[in-house]
Design an enzyme around this catalytic site. Structure first.
Site, PDB file in Angstrom:
ATOM      1  N   THR A 153       0.819  -1.214   0.000  1.00  0.00           N
ATOM      2  CA  THR A 153       0.000   0.000   0.000  1.00  0.00           C
ATOM      3  C   THR A 153       0.854   1.266   0.000  1.00  0.00           C
ATOM      4  O   THR A 153       0.501   2.267  -0.637  1.00  0.00           O
ATOM      5  CB  THR A 153      -0.921   0.008   1.232  1.00  0.00           C
ATOM      6  OG1 THR A 153      -1.741  -1.160   1.214  1.00  0.00           O
ATOM      7  CG2 THR A 153      -1.798   1.243   1.269  1.00  0.00           C
ATOM      8  N   CYS A 422      -5.329  -9.240   3.607  1.00  0.00           N
ATOM      9  CA  CYS A 422      -4.673  -8.950   2.318  1.00  0.00           C
ATOM     10  C   CYS A 422      -3.294  -8.346   2.516  1.00  0.00           C
ATOM     11  O   CYS A 422      -2.619  -8.015   1.541  1.00  0.00           O
ATOM     12  CB  CYS A 422      -5.531  -8.024   1.469  1.00  0.00           C
ATOM     13  SG  CYS A 422      -6.729  -8.913   0.430  1.00  0.00           S
ATOM     14  N   PHE A 423      -2.868  -8.141   3.769  1.00  0.00           N
ATOM     15  CA  PHE A 423      -1.492  -7.779   4.098  1.00  0.00           C
ATOM     16  C   PHE A 423      -1.053  -6.461   3.457  1.00  0.00           C
ATOM     17  O   PHE A 423       0.091  -6.323   3.031  1.00  0.00           O
ATOM     18  CB  PHE A 423      -0.530  -8.914   3.708  1.00  0.00           C
ATOM     19  CG  PHE A 423      -1.122 -10.264   3.900  1.00  0.00           C
ATOM     20  CD1 PHE A 423      -1.361 -10.745   5.171  1.00  0.00           C
ATOM     21  CD2 PHE A 423      -1.500 -11.047   2.825  1.00  0.00           C
ATOM     22  CE1 PHE A 423      -1.956 -11.988   5.366  1.00  0.00           C
ATOM     23  CE2 PHE A 423      -2.100 -12.279   3.001  1.00  0.00           C
ATOM     24  CZ  PHE A 423      -2.323 -12.757   4.285  1.00  0.00           C
ATOM     25  N   CYS A 424      -1.967  -5.511   3.379  1.00  0.00           N
ATOM     26  CA  CYS A 424      -1.669  -4.201   2.770  1.00  0.00           C
ATOM     27  C   CYS A 424      -1.125  -4.372   1.357  1.00  0.00           C
ATOM     28  O   CYS A 424      -0.202  -3.666   0.939  1.00  0.00           O
ATOM     29  CB  CYS A 424      -0.672  -3.418   3.624  1.00  0.00           C
ATOM     30  SG  CYS A 424      -1.279  -3.014   5.267  1.00  0.00           S
ATOM     31  N   ASN A 425      -1.687  -5.307   0.613  1.00  0.00           N
ATOM     32  CA  ASN A 425      -1.260  -5.556  -0.764  1.00  0.00           C
ATOM     33  C   ASN A 425      -2.490  -5.974  -1.573  1.00  0.00           C
ATOM     34  O   ASN A 425      -2.636  -7.135  -1.958  1.00  0.00           O
ATOM     35  CB  ASN A 425      -0.181  -6.640  -0.809  1.00  0.00           C
ATOM     36  CG  ASN A 425       0.539  -6.695  -2.143  1.00  0.00           C
ATOM     37  OD1 ASN A 425      -0.044  -6.398  -3.189  1.00  0.00           O
ATOM     38  ND2 ASN A 425       1.794  -7.086  -2.119  1.00  0.00           N
TER      39      ASN A 425
END
Length: 873
Positions: A153, A422-425
């Protein structure tokens, strides 16, 4: 971990055989250095925990912290902007650390400079603000900012900065870059204007894919371009994930900018990163703000400013976090001493990842269906293309995804720490899970935002599960995780694993209770059958207090105990013999997460049952403790005497202690705490009760009470057609004023939890045990199982309640309320039977409440429900 009859495709992959068959032979550990000894000496705090979120944050070793602390205790480090001798020591030490950072990445001050930042995100933002952009739209000759869609992100967020400068931003898919690399396109002129920037991650934080470092020279030389745009291209390498477990040689791969976060490498300090800037690029960077230490000269009354010549000093606004920078020196020293260097870490962590990947890939249900779906762009063939990250979703035997929040909850029961979402992705998440842009927007409309626990929408996953290994990870970590997947997905449905009997003292209940044999747990790990037999031989004599703790059983007794035999006479209820709707039990929980106080008649207040969840136990930092962190809370039994205006707390081995129902507001220490993200005003109940709790738990604790003049409003989702002044108020409960439990629902779950003893005799999970685990306020009888989820409103006597939704269960239902011990089968069976959503019980709120005269809830009162279809039952 409990074991059962394994199905074909559920066997644990033999590590020695796997390792011997690999070519070249995989490296595990650090040569003569014993990994087991390293773990015991440096990471003793991990005992009983399997930590698999190193991509989120790795862990610091004890010797690093000790060395750093000794440094601070022996030296005086002043502000580096001053000129005294202590400040010069700081300045010189910081400069030495800069050299050490560059040496770690195989470069020197001749080629790169180091700008310390608050983290990788701040480094990326600095590039976005300082890059020499040429403004212009997509059809002009202006600069372009391109980024790989498989980016964090923090990279994607750079486009908001560039957009404000009228710079075109273009997302580039990984397959497009790979195509450009294959074509060797020469559509870029490296000597022309304007200047463009391409950013990509050396390693995907989502899947662990390692993108070619050769892209750096390919893009800079013009042999391959992210997009067909004339001009000179520069490369920003997001190396935060990559350098946590792998060496980066900047003498070979000379990116123009490299962003890193040091806690990803060392675990400590946090809040410190760096931007490494190629010296050829440094003169082109623009500075629009100056702070303390960055100006060579300036005038306050005139627009006059001259920046410092050093790039580091020019961009490090204010005083850097110099003590944290000094801590890096000890991080480098310790890491080298423990492992021998990053190349060894790279090989070790990849070995664990490849083994785990192979084992997970081979797991199959009896019908041949895979147990997991792994999201990867590689087959884990080498550490050059894959980092030590495995991203996956768990499936059922029909191929349906099990929501990641359910997997996370189950893993926590086994003391396995993973990462979900979503793991900042978002870009990688969309690509691997097949989530369209339209679905992302639809998910937002449905209430799903990044970082929440909404894991399935319309049966489709919104995210996944990620495990990742660090340099101190062991084979035991990997195998414990694999056994967890095998036990919860392959053994439980086939033959019902029998819980191991826990050796220990029998509980001493306040009311008649039946105990259940539980999974034996030592230091957070379930005992295998072989280990369990050692309990009788005295091996486990010196167990922690969690093993030996015996609590007071909440007196959740049955209305008619003669009906609570294994037959339960439940067949008629479950098959439609509804009988009268009545309240069979009323419980309040004066101290949040402590034992129930059962009553037959009790006053009702504005926030629910009078004094329900009015108090809570907090740690030394004022953080609320629940049974998830401290299971022994259930062993504290509160009693309320309304006439004497006191609450008495009792626990085994402790003298009873009295707490006034209303504290002395003039002497009480006012404090603020949080409950489910809501800030609440509370007051401390005093040192006497604090000492009592601290003695019982063996650590500093306090008892606090919600201030009587504080109004905590219920969230909007619990209201229906409410006027502004009629929003329900809450005590220290999590969600709603009341929780209702239906006995028929409990009976159905009880039937599913049948097991046989060593003689083959069928036994039932005790009803009282099951009821107490769900910690309801109102328990009813006479309805079909789970019919309460169809109710819209109910009336009990003169009181009316709105049903505000189901209770989404967490790991607390796995804690035996009589002993404080954990056993997983209740959560596991409920997860299976409730279609992967562990809902049980419903929340109630007052729709209207007139307290002009006293109101009471009583056992035996008739319950009149109204269906959601507006038809009366």
């Amino acid at each position: 971990m409990a074991s059962g009859t394994a199905q074909p495709g559920s066997e644990l992959l033999d590590f020695a055989r796997f390792r011997d068959s690999s070519s070249p032979r995989l490296t595990y550990g650090y040569g003569p250095r014993s990994l087991r000894e390293l773990r015991e000496r440096e990471f003793g705090r991990l005992a009983g925990t399997v930590y698999l979120d190193h991509a989120g944050a790795t862990l610091f070793p004890q010797s690093q912290l000790t060395s750093f602390t000794n440094d601070l205790l022996k030296n005086v480090y002043g502000n580096p902007h001053s000129q005294n001798i202590n400040s010069r020591l700081t300045h010189d030490t910081v400069e030495q650390v800069r050299y050490r950072v560059l040496a770690h990445f195989h470069t020197s001050p001749d080629d790169y400079c180091v700008i310390f930042t608050s983290g990788c995100t701040a480094a990326l933002k600095l590039v976005a603000e300082a890059f020499p952009w040429v403004p212009g739209g997509p059809n002009s000759s202006g600069s372009w900012f391109c980024y790989l869609t498989d980016s964090h992100t923090s990279v994607v967020g750079m486009r908001e900065v560039t957009k404000a400068m009228n710079i075109t931003s273009i997302p580039v898919r990984p397959e497009d870059m790979q195509s450009a690399e294959t074509r060797g396109a020469a559509s870029c002129d490296p000597d022309s204007q304007p200047l463009h920037l391409f950013c990509y991650p050396a390693q995907s934080n989502f899947s662990g894919t390692r993108y070619p470092l050769s892209w750096i020279e390919g893009i800079k030389s013009g042999r391959m371009c992210p997009v067909n745009a004339p001009g000179k291209w520069f490369v920003l390498l997001d190396a935060a994930s990559y350098v946590s477990t792998s060496p980066l040689d900047l003498s070979v791969y000379q990116a123009d900018f490299v962003s890193v976060s040091f806690y990803k490498i060392f675990g400590f300090p946090t809040g410190l990163g760096a931007l490494l800037v190629n010296n050829r690029m440094a003169p082109l960077l623009r500075k629009t703000y100056f702070g303390g230490g960055t100006a060579a000269a300036y005038l306050a009354g005139e627009d006059f400013y001259v920046p410092r010549q050093s790039v580091s000093e020019r961009f490090e606004d204010g005083t850097i976090s110099f003590l944290d920078v000094i801590a890096l020196k000890h991080g480098f020293d310790t890491l080298e001493c423990l492992t021998g260097g990053m190349e060894n870490i790279k090989q070790h962590t990849f070995t664990l990842a490849q083994y785990t990947y192979s084992a997970l890939s081979s797991l199959r249900y009896p019908n041949g269906a895979p147990v997991v779906r792994i999201y990867s762009d590689s087959e884990f063939s080498s550490p050059e293309v894959q980092g030590p990250i495995i991203n996956f979703n768990v499936l059922d035997d029909r191929g349906n995804v099990i929501g990641y929040s359910q997997v996370d909850k189950m893993a926590s029961l086994y003391n396995i720490q993973v990462r979900t979402g979503c793991f900042c992705n978002t870009g990688a998440c969309q690509r691997h899970l097949g989530i369209s842009n339209e679905r992302v927007k639809k998910h937002l409309q449905a209430g799903h935002v990044c970082g929440d626990n909404i894991d399935l929408i319309d049966g489709q996953p919104t995210g996944s599960v990620r495990i990742s290994f660090g340099y101190m990870s062991t084979l035991e970590d990997a195998q414990t995780f694999l056994r967890f997947i095998i036990a919860t997905r392959l053994h439980w449905p086939d033959g019902q694993l029998l819980p191991q009997t826990l050796a220990g003292e029998a509980p001493a209940p306040l009311a008649e209770c039946k105990s259940l044999s539980t999974l034996a747990v030592v230091d957070g790990h379930s005992l295998s059958p072989q280990e369990d037999t050692l309990a009788d031989s005295g091996v486990w004599d010196n167990l922690s207090t969690t093993m030996n703790a015996v609590g007071l059983c909440p007196p959740v007794c049955e209305v008619n105990r003669s009906q609570q035999t294994p037959s339960e006479k439940a067949e008629g209820v479950l098959n439609g013999d509804r009988g009268p709707h009545i309240v069979t039990n009323i419980c309040l929980y004066p101290v949040k997460s402590c034992a129930a106080f059962e009553v037959t008649r009790w006053p009702v207040g504005n926030q629910g049952l009078l004094y329900d969840r009015s108090w809570m136990v907090v740690n030394h930092n004022g953080i609320c403790l629940s049974q998830k962190q401290e299971p022994r809370l259930c062993l504290i039994q509160p009693f309320i005497d309304l006439q004497q205006r006191i609450m008495v707390l009792k626990a085994k081995g402790m003298e009873p202690i009295e707490v006034p129902l209303e504290g002395n507001g003039e002497r009480a220490q006012i404090c603020q705490s949080k409950v489910c993200a809501d800030r609440v005003n509370t007051y401390d109940c005093g040192e006497k009760i604090s000492r009592w709790l601290s003695k019982f738990f063996g650590r500093e604790c306090h008892l606090i009470k919600q201030s009587s003049n504080f109004q905590r409003k219920a969230k909007k989702k619990h209201g229906k057609d409410q006027s502004p002044g009629s929003t329900p108020t809450l005590s220290l409960v999590n969600e709603a004023q009341y929780l209702l439990l239906n006995r028929s629902s409990v009976l159905e779950l009880q039937q599913q939890l049948n097991f046989s003893d060593e003689n083959g005799k069928e036994k039932l999970f005790p009803m009282s045990d099951l009821i107490s685990r769900f910690r309801a306020n109102i328990i009813t009888n006479g309805t079909r199982a789970f019919e309460e989820e169809k109710w819209d409103e109910i009336s009990i006597g003169s009181l009316r309640f709105q049903v505000s939704g189901p209770c989404h269960r967490c790991q607390m239902i796995c804690i035996d309320q009589q002993t404080g011990q954990r056993n997983q089968e209740v959560f596991q069976k409920l997860s299976e039977s409730r279609k992967r959503k562990v809902n049980f019980g419903v929340y109630l709120m007052h729709t209207s409440l007139d307290l002009s005269s006293p109101r009471f809830l009583s056992v035996g009162s008739q319950v009149l429900p109204v269906l959601k279809e507006n038809g009366e039952c």
